[in-house]
Scaffold this motif. Structure first.
Motif, PDB file in Angstrom:
ATOM      1  N   GLN A  84      92.867 -49.894  52.134  1.00 20.68           N
ATOM      2  CA  GLN A  84      93.767 -50.204  53.244  1.00 20.68           C
ATOM      3  C   GLN A  84      93.407 -49.306  54.423  1.00 20.68           C
ATOM      4  O   GLN A  84      93.334 -48.088  54.263  1.00 20.68           O
ATOM      5  N   SER A  85      93.151 -49.892  55.575  1.00 28.53           N
ATOM      6  CA  SER A  85      93.003 -49.110  56.806  1.00 28.53           C
ATOM      7  C   SER A  85      94.283 -49.291  57.616  1.00 28.53           C
ATOM      8  O   SER A  85      94.940 -50.332  57.530  1.00 28.53           O
ATOM      9  N   LEU A  86      94.638 -48.255  58.374  1.00 29.07           N
ATOM     10  CA  LEU A  86      95.870 -48.308  59.152  1.00 29.07           C
ATOM     11  C   LEU A  86      95.649 -47.695  60.526  1.00 29.07           C
ATOM     12  O   LEU A  86      94.990 -46.663  60.654  1.00 29.07           O
ATOM     13  N   LYS A  87      96.230 -48.315  61.527  1.00 25.94           N
ATOM     14  CA  LYS A  87      96.284 -47.752  62.868  1.00 25.94           C
ATOM     15  C   LYS A  87      97.746 -47.809  63.295  1.00 25.94           C
ATOM     16  O   LYS A  87      98.349 -48.887  63.331  1.00 25.94           O
ATOM     17  N   PHE A  88      98.324 -46.638  63.585  1.00 21.59           N
ATOM     18  CA  PHE A  88      99.727 -46.547  63.972  1.00 21.59           C
ATOM     19  C   PHE A  88      99.807 -46.665  65.486  1.00 21.59           C
ATOM     20  O   PHE A  88      99.279 -45.821  66.215  1.00 21.59           O
ATOM     21  N   LEU A  89     100.468 -47.709  65.960  1.00 14.65           N
ATOM     22  CA  LEU A  89     100.458 -48.060  67.378  1.00 14.65           C
ATOM     23  C   LEU A  89     101.720 -47.664  68.132  1.00 14.65           C
ATOM     24  O   LEU A  89     101.652 -47.351  69.318  1.00 14.65           O
ATOM     25  N   ARG A  90     102.875 -47.731  67.455  1.00 11.53           N
ATOM     26  CA  ARG A  90     104.160 -47.426  68.084  1.00 11.53           C
ATOM     27  C   ARG A  90     105.076 -46.804  67.042  1.00 11.53           C
ATOM     28  O   ARG A  90     104.952 -47.082  65.855  1.00 11.53           O
ATOM     29  N   PRO A  91     106.057 -46.021  67.494  1.00  6.47           N
ATOM     30  CA  PRO A  91     107.009 -45.455  66.534  1.00  6.47           C
ATOM     31  C   PRO A  91     107.994 -46.510  66.025  1.00  6.47           C
ATOM     32  O   PRO A  91     108.238 -47.523  66.685  1.00  6.47           O
ATOM     33  N   VAL A  92     108.545 -46.232  64.860  1.00  7.21           N
ATOM     34  CA  VAL A  92     109.596 -47.063  64.262  1.00  7.21           C
ATOM     35  C   VAL A  92     110.828 -46.171  64.131  1.00  7.21           C
ATOM     36  O   VAL A  92     110.749 -45.069  63.602  1.00  7.21           O
ATOM     37  N   TYR A  93     111.961 -46.674  64.611  1.00  9.55           N
ATOM     38  CA  TYR A  93     113.194 -45.903  64.644  1.00  9.55           C
ATOM     39  C   TYR A  93     114.201 -46.413  63.608  1.00  9.55           C
ATOM     40  O   TYR A  93     114.105 -47.563  63.149  1.00  9.55           O
ATOM     41  N   ILE A  94     115.163 -45.567  63.283  1.00  8.80           N
ATOM     42  CA  ILE A  94     116.266 -45.983  62.427  1.00  8.80           C
ATOM     43  C   ILE A  94     116.939 -47.184  63.087  1.00  8.80           C
ATOM     44  O   ILE A  94     117.203 -47.190  64.288  1.00  8.80           O
ATOM     45  N   GLY A  95     117.182 -48.214  62.297  1.00  8.91           N
ATOM     46  CA  GLY A  95     117.784 -49.441  62.806  1.00  8.91           C
ATOM     47  C   GLY A  95     116.783 -50.523  63.155  1.00  8.91           C
ATOM     48  O   GLY A  95     117.161 -51.692  63.303  1.00  8.91           O
ATOM     49  N   ASP A  96     115.498 -50.160  63.295  1.00  7.34           N
ATOM     50  CA  ASP A  96     114.468 -51.173  63.551  1.00  7.34           C
ATOM     51  C   ASP A  96     114.227 -52.007  62.301  1.00  7.34           C
ATOM     52  O   ASP A  96     114.233 -51.482  61.187  1.00  7.34           O
ATOM     53  N   THR A  97     114.001 -53.286  62.491  1.00  6.77           N
ATOM     54  CA  THR A  97     113.584 -54.148  61.393  1.00  6.77           C
ATOM     55  C   THR A  97     112.070 -54.298  61.461  1.00  6.77           C
ATOM     56  O   THR A  97     111.536 -54.786  62.465  1.00  6.77           O
ATOM     57  N   VAL A  98     111.409 -53.841  60.413  1.00  9.76           N
ATOM     58  CA  VAL A  98     109.952 -53.909  60.322  1.00  9.76           C
ATOM     59  C   VAL A  98     109.578 -55.181  59.562  1.00  9.76           C
ATOM     60  O   VAL A  98     110.080 -55.428  58.464  1.00  9.76           O
ATOM     61  N   ASN A  99     108.717 -55.981  60.160  1.00 16.06           N
ATOM     62  CA  ASN A  99     108.188 -57.177  59.506  1.00 16.06           C
ATOM     63  C   ASN A  99     106.716 -56.943  59.211  1.00 16.06           C
ATOM     64  O   ASN A  99     105.908 -56.850  60.135  1.00 16.06           O
ATOM     65  N   ALA A 100     106.397 -56.813  57.918  1.00 20.00           N
ATOM     66  CA  ALA A 100     105.010 -56.662  57.478  1.00 20.00           C
ATOM     67  C   ALA A 100     104.440 -58.057  57.244  1.00 20.00           C
ATOM     68  O   ALA A 100     105.080 -58.888  56.602  1.00 20.00           O
ATOM     69  N   ILE A 101     103.241 -58.295  57.759  1.00 15.91           N
ATOM     70  CA  ILE A 101     102.600 -59.608  57.656  1.00 15.91           C
ATOM     71  C   ILE A 101     101.165 -59.415  57.186  1.00 15.91           C
ATOM     72  O   ILE A 101     100.433 -58.585  57.733  1.00 15.91           O
TER      73      ILE A 101
END
Length: 140
Positions: A84-101
């Motif tokens: 798995q390679s990963l590039k972190f582009l933006r922060p994720v905050y409490i309350g955000d809904t993350v959609n993994a695709i």
């Protein structure tokens, strides 16, 4: 969420997703499991002084939702994460809904490997991008 797809059914372009809303409890649980107690994740006071202005979720917590897809949904139980390679582009905050695709980009039938584009989105903006490789056992 469990689903099983046989190796023969997998085709380039297939796409699956998993979504979860980030909670304070999730961050605390992930911190305990990972050992990452960075105050930008754990302390409101510290985070207020950071560039993010409030606490952010661990990047690898959001990325772990890919594993939920692969292990439970597509291709399902028995598959094994290879890379798995990963590039972190933006922060994720409490309350955000993350959609993994995850989207199938290639299949190596001889080695029973499937390759994916992986992305996490919050409010339709990419927060993580990468690629994954999964091994599919003969039983599938």
């Amino acid at each position: 969420m469990q689903s099983e797809i046989s190796f023969a059914e997998i085709a380039v372009g297939m796409q699956f997703s998993y979504g979860q809303t980030i909670t304070d409890a999730d961050i605390k649980a992930f911190s305990g499991i990972s050992g990452d107690k960075n105050p930008v994740h754990m302390s409101d006071e510290y985070a207020e002084q950071s560039r993010y202005k409030k606490r952010i979720a661990h990047g690898l917590m959001s990325a772990s939702y890919f594993s939920a897809i692969f292990g439970m949904k597509f291709p399902g139980p028995g598959c094994v994460y290879v890379a798995q390679s990963l590039k972190f582009l933006r922060p994720v905050y409490i309350g955000d809904t993350v959609n993994a695709i995850v989207t199938v980009t290639a299949i190596d039938e001889a080695k029973r490997r499937v390759f994916f584009e992986t992305v996490c989105k919050v409010k339709n903006k990419n927060v993580i991008s990468g690629e994954a490789e999964i091994y599919i056992p003969l039983s599938k």
